[in-house]
Design an enzyme around this catalytic site. Structure first.
Site, mmCIF file in Angstrom:
data_model
loop_
_atom_site.group_PDB
_atom_site.id
_atom_site.type_symbol
_atom_site.label_atom_id
_atom_site.label_comp_id
_atom_site.label_asym_id
_atom_site.label_seq_id
_atom_site.Cartn_x
_atom_site.Cartn_y
_atom_site.Cartn_z
ATOM 1 N N ASP A 20 0.826 -1.226 0.000
ATOM 2 C CA ASP A 20 0.000 0.000 0.000
ATOM 3 C C ASP A 20 0.849 1.260 0.000
ATOM 4 O O ASP A 20 0.655 2.154 -0.817
ATOM 5 C CB ASP A 20 -0.886 0.050 1.261
ATOM 6 C CG ASP A 20 -2.010 -0.977 1.232
ATOM 7 O OD1 ASP A 20 -2.413 -1.391 0.131
ATOM 8 O OD2 ASP A 20 -2.480 -1.339 2.332
ATOM 9 N N ARG A 100 -0.422 3.958 17.403
ATOM 10 C CA ARG A 100 -0.910 4.949 16.431
ATOM 11 C C ARG A 100 -0.707 6.387 16.893
ATOM 12 O O ARG A 100 -0.254 7.218 16.105
ATOM 13 C CB ARG A 100 -2.377 4.697 16.071
ATOM 14 C CG ARG A 100 -2.636 3.374 15.354
ATOM 15 C CD ARG A 100 -1.608 3.036 14.342
ATOM 16 N NE ARG A 100 -2.000 1.931 13.483
ATOM 17 C CZ ARG A 100 -1.201 1.342 12.616
ATOM 18 N NH1 ARG A 100 0.065 1.725 12.516
ATOM 19 N NH2 ARG A 100 -1.625 0.359 11.862
ATOM 20 N N ASP A 129 -7.780 2.487 12.630
ATOM 21 C CA ASP A 129 -6.511 3.198 12.531
ATOM 22 C C ASP A 129 -6.649 4.564 11.857
ATOM 23 O O ASP A 129 -6.000 5.526 12.246
ATOM 24 C CB ASP A 129 -5.470 2.323 11.820
ATOM 25 C CG ASP A 129 -5.020 1.161 12.699
ATOM 26 O OD1 ASP A 129 -5.025 1.336 13.933
ATOM 27 O OD2 ASP A 129 -4.679 0.095 12.166
ATOM 28 N N SER A 180 -3.228 -9.276 6.407
ATOM 29 C CA SER A 180 -2.723 -7.944 6.719
ATOM 30 C C SER A 180 -2.194 -7.998 8.147
ATOM 31 O O SER A 180 -2.913 -8.374 9.073
ATOM 32 C CB SER A 180 -3.869 -6.933 6.597
ATOM 33 O OG SER A 180 -3.596 -5.824 7.415
HETATM 34 N N1 ARG Z 1 -8.241 -4.335 15.246
HETATM 35 C C1 ARG Z 1 -7.013 -3.855 15.784
HETATM 36 C C2 ARG Z 1 -7.129 -2.421 16.241
HETATM 37 O O1 ARG Z 1 -8.031 -1.768 15.847
HETATM 38 C C3 ARG Z 1 -5.857 -4.085 14.874
HETATM 39 C C4 ARG Z 1 -5.832 -3.402 13.557
HETATM 40 C C5 ARG Z 1 -4.639 -3.910 12.841
HETATM 41 N N2 ARG Z 1 -4.353 -3.403 11.560
HETATM 42 C C6 ARG Z 1 -3.873 -4.184 10.563
HETATM 43 N N3 ARG Z 1 -3.493 -3.632 9.482
HETATM 44 N N4 ARG Z 1 -3.812 -5.491 10.660
HETATM 45 O O2 ARG Z 1 -6.351 -1.951 17.009
#
Ligand code: ARG
Length: 426
Positions: A20, A100, A129, A180
């Site tokens: 990406d 994040r 995210d 992912s």
């Molecule tokens: N569901 C988790 C969160 O919101 C993880 C998100 C992970 N992102 C990924 N690209 N796998 O914190």
């Protein structure tokens, strides 16, 4: 699309080196006619970051930055989470969610130092995210525009690979993985592929830090963790710096298969999704901390703090790290932690971690009160009176309900009359 995009002359892109964000470098250049400066924040993700940076330059990045934020990540984000026993929906230690705000803050810092007018990230429009990045950037860098290529373009994985081919973008030739993955010191998040069917068990291939069940030792292993002020400082008696300590716990607990989480999760954007995690060190340290708190904090404080802890976890999940409420909750939590000092023995075995021993100079467990053995100093004779007064409100309410019932049904076989509620003094 994207009319008026020419304003941004420089964009700082949060860059991981994956498909990406590799494609995004060129896409931003084309769509926004901007120079792209890539920023890679090292929060303990594995993989070859230097190689990814070289690739970014070959793919047209005007400049690249790699910032090692591991120490900051542990001290400013993970330790407060440990002190707050932070588990979203009781199970997810917020590994992705905690990184994040740090990445967003670093994006804003680099943007302001380099005179960029926008930041960019590779989040989709369906996850948490994007909320975490956008909210943090709007808060800390209100003048900055946020560009989210993956949310804006209409490309799936196949389109992205085709775009990379036609534009001569070098992507890492990795065996096609349908998953992912997001990784940092606090854990791995794995999504996509077969995991999207919540009825199917996660295939072994998605796990990396927890080995194969066939290799988990048959014998349990005990590990001691020492805490000072609610923060872990030693493992098996050796003082470790914060980053080493988390890495050590990941290794020790991961070897026993500790940390696999299979969660039906409620996202901020209203979606339910099946999320798979591996967070061995996080789960082990949280278990140790929780157990030590139970020894040193009084009951009312434990009960109230559980409410604060829960609110903290929700707020971190929801992307509101940079908020007065988060700071206030952390201030409360910190004020409880001085006595969370002591040592916990954890037992790791076949995918589970349990605290099996804990000691502290601040222990509230008074042996001479609690013992069933000899030498008890607990005044048992006082228990009788205490229990009468303790149960009095319920006794009164029950007596009143019985009286009302027999008034309504006078011909009931055995009318149960209200009785005197207090014992006659002996
Ligand atoms: N569901 C988790 C969160 O919101 C993880 C998100 C992970 N992102 C990924 N690209 N796998 O914190």
């Amino acid at each position: 699309m994207n009319e008026g995009n020419a304003r941004e002359s420089k964009v700082v892109l949060a860059y991981s080196g994956g498909l990406d964000t590799s494609v995004a470098i060129r896409w931003i250049q084309e769509q926004y006619r901007a120079d792209v400066l890539t920023l890679t924040v090292d929060v303990g993700q594995q993989g070859e970051l230097e190689g990814a940076l070289e690739r970014a330059r070959r793919n047209g990045a005007f400049d690249t930055r790699l910032i090692d934020a591991k120490g900051t990540f542990v001290r400013e984000f993970l330790w407060p989470a440990v002190q707050a026993n932070a588990l979203y929906e009781g199970v997810y230690p917020l590994s992705t969610a905690l990184a994040r705000p740090l990445i967003a803050r670093t994006l804003v810092e680099v943007a302001s130092a380099s005179g960029a007018g926008a930041i960019a990230h590779g989040c989709t429009g369906k996850g948490n995210d994007q909320v975490r990045f956008d909210v943090a950037v709007h808060t800390l860098g209100p003048g900055l525009r946020v560009i989210a290529p993956v949310r804006e373009w209409n490309m799936n994985r196949t389109d992205e690979i085709a775009y990379a081919k036609t534009h001569g973008i070098e992507i890492r030739v990795s065996p096609e993985s349908p998953y992912s993955v997001d990784e940092n010191l606090w854990g791995r998040s794995i999504e996509g592929g077969r995991l999207e069917d919540p009825a199917l068990a996660a295939p072994e291939e998605v796990f990396d830090w927890t080995g194969h069940p066939d290799d988990w030792p048959r014998e349990p292993e005990e590990v001691t963790v020492d805490f000072e002020g609610g923060v872990p400082v030693r493992v098996n008696g050796s003082a470790l710096d914060p980053v080493q300590l988390v890495q050590t716990m990941n290794r020790l607990a991961g070897a026993h298969g500790v940390g696999r989480i299979d969660h039906i999760e409620d996202r901020v954007v209203g979606i339910k999704s099946r999320e798979t995690y591996e967070c061995p060190g996080a789960l082990a340290l949280l278990e140790a901390h929780r157990s030590l708190e139970s020894l040193v904090l009084p009951r009312d404080l434990l009960q109230f703090k559980a409410l604060v802890d829960r609110r903290f976890a929700d707020l971190v999940y929801e992307g509101l790290w940079f908020s007065p409420l988060r700071e206030a909750l952390c201030a409360f939590v910190r004020s409880t932690q001085e006595v969370v000092t002591g040592s916990v023995t954890l037992r790791l075995h076949q995918g589970s971690v349990r605290a099996v021993g804990r000691r502290s100079d601040y222990s509230l467990l008074a042996h001479e009160l609690a013992t069933y053995g000899t030498g008890s100093r607990f005044p048992q004779e006082l228990a009788v009176g205490f229990i009468h007064l303790y149960g009095l409100p319920n006794q009164l309410a029950h007596a009143r309900a019985e009286a009302a019932r027999s008034a309504r049904n006078p011909e009931e076989n055995e009318p149960r009359a209200a009785r005197a509620v207090l014992p006659t003094p002996s």
